[in-house]
Design an enzyme around this catalytic site. Sequence first.
Site, PDB file in Angstrom:
ATOM      1  CG  MET A  30      -1.834  -1.212   1.112  1.00 16.44           C
ATOM      2  SD  MET A  30      -3.494  -0.974   1.986  1.00 16.44           S
ATOM      3  CE  MET A  30      -2.897  -0.611   3.662  1.00 16.44           C
ATOM      4  CG  ASN A  32       4.670   5.543   4.474  1.00 20.81           C
ATOM      5  OD1 ASN A  32       4.485   4.991   5.354  1.00 20.81           O
ATOM      6  ND2 ASN A  32       5.231   6.651   4.171  1.00 20.81           N
ATOM      7  CG  LEU A  33       7.339   1.404  -1.203  1.00 20.14           C
ATOM      8  CD1 LEU A  33       7.996   1.261  -2.316  1.00 20.14           C
ATOM      9  CD2 LEU A  33       6.269   0.338  -0.751  1.00 20.14           C
ATOM     10  CG  HIS A  37       7.118  -2.110   2.053  1.00 25.26           C
ATOM     11  ND1 HIS A  37       6.974  -0.920   2.878  1.00 25.26           N
ATOM     12  CD2 HIS A  37       6.069  -2.802   1.974  1.00 25.26           C
ATOM     13  CE1 HIS A  37       5.602  -0.696   3.135  1.00 25.26           C
ATOM     14  NE2 HIS A  37       5.169  -1.889   2.956  1.00 25.26           N
ATOM     15  CD  GLN A  61      -6.026  -3.597   3.007  1.00 21.47           C
ATOM     16  OE1 GLN A  61      -5.764  -4.115   1.669  1.00 21.47           O
ATOM     17  NE2 GLN A  61      -5.117  -3.747   3.752  1.00 21.47           N
TER      18      GLN A  61
HETATM   19  O1  PAF Z   1      -0.187  -5.706   3.755  1.00 19.26           O
HETATM   20  C1  PAF Z   1      -0.447  -4.986   3.088  1.00 19.26           C
HETATM   21  O2  PAF Z   1       0.276  -3.736   2.584  1.00 19.26           O
HETATM   22  C2  PAF Z   1      -1.706  -4.884   2.288  1.00 19.26           C
HETATM   23  O3  PAF Z   1      -2.809  -5.500   3.123  1.00 19.26           O
HETATM   24  C3  PAF Z   1      -1.977  -5.747   0.950  1.00 19.26           C
HETATM   25  C4  PAF Z   1      -1.320  -7.167   1.201  1.00 19.26           C
HETATM   26  C5  PAF Z   1      -0.975  -4.894  -0.031  1.00 19.26           C
HETATM   27  C6  PAF Z   1      -3.223  -5.807   0.398  1.00 19.26           C
HETATM   28  O4  PAF Z   1      -3.809  -4.524   0.403  1.00 19.26           O
END
Ligand code: PAF
Length: 283
Positions: A30, A32-33, A37, A61
């Site tokens: 999502m 904001n690495l 990540h 979500q």
């Molecule tokens: O873990 C996350 O960053 C999110 O839940 C994902 C897996 C990218 C799904 O939106």
Amino acid sequence: MKISTSKQDLRTQIKYWQSQNKTIAFVPTMGNLHAGHIALVEYAKKLADKVVVSIFVNPTQFDKAEDLQAYPRTMQADQEKLQHIATDLLFLPSVEIMYPAIDDACSVQIPASMDILEGASRKGHFSGVATVVAKLFNLVQPNKAIFGQKDFQQLMLVRKMVNDLDFDVDIIGMPTVREADGLAMSSRNGYLTEDERSKASGLYKELTILQEKILQGESNYFDLQQDTIRNLKERGFVPDYVEVRRQSDLQKPNVDDMELVILAAAWLGKARLIDNITFHQGD
Ligand code: PAF
């Protein structure tokens, strides 16, 4: 690094790579690495010929407790980081592209066994995660997909979905990357004030203390969990849950369950932090 914002453009590139017999590893994010990540992407590069990363702040979500609008978005810096480590393709869809009919769309249904821990605290969250991950898998068609173990239950859910719905993808879990003081790296750490940040590593510290007690033979998990909740409160947290569970299905462990995980979620100011420790009881 190629950037695709449309499904069509992404699919054309994926089909081209498949026609060349290239394998694809995928890291959904999502944005904001942070270093956690980047570790996933670096590992993905070792696993396949081509690496695809997605950045999509998935609205379905988010629950009421977490503000979708406030979620940190750092697109320019994210792109530079991914470029720097030679990511092959960044998929960057808009909400309209991913969900043209967001209020009238099919979604992945989550079994009751997942209505625990994060599933109990964040209603609808896992259906949103599973649905977007399923859509992304259908678009990217990866051979392998890499997820962080910090979101332990999410990783378990993705494995279950892949198994139950017959997705042809290997799911790889990667260890949590931590700051020097032990705090698990998370985009949500950005919500912490300076004072809260100095207290935040207390969550991991309390989990390691609890783990140590179990390794020394203490087995009254209920009392141990209560002690940890009390200690977290003293450190300024508002705990959501602290649970000792077995790794296989996140149910309460029996005496002969050896592979355990301690999972916790706790608020510190505006940040809801989650963390976990996995271990073998005989270690
Ligand atoms: O873990 C996350 O960053 C999110 O839940 C994902 C897996 C990218 C799904 O939106």
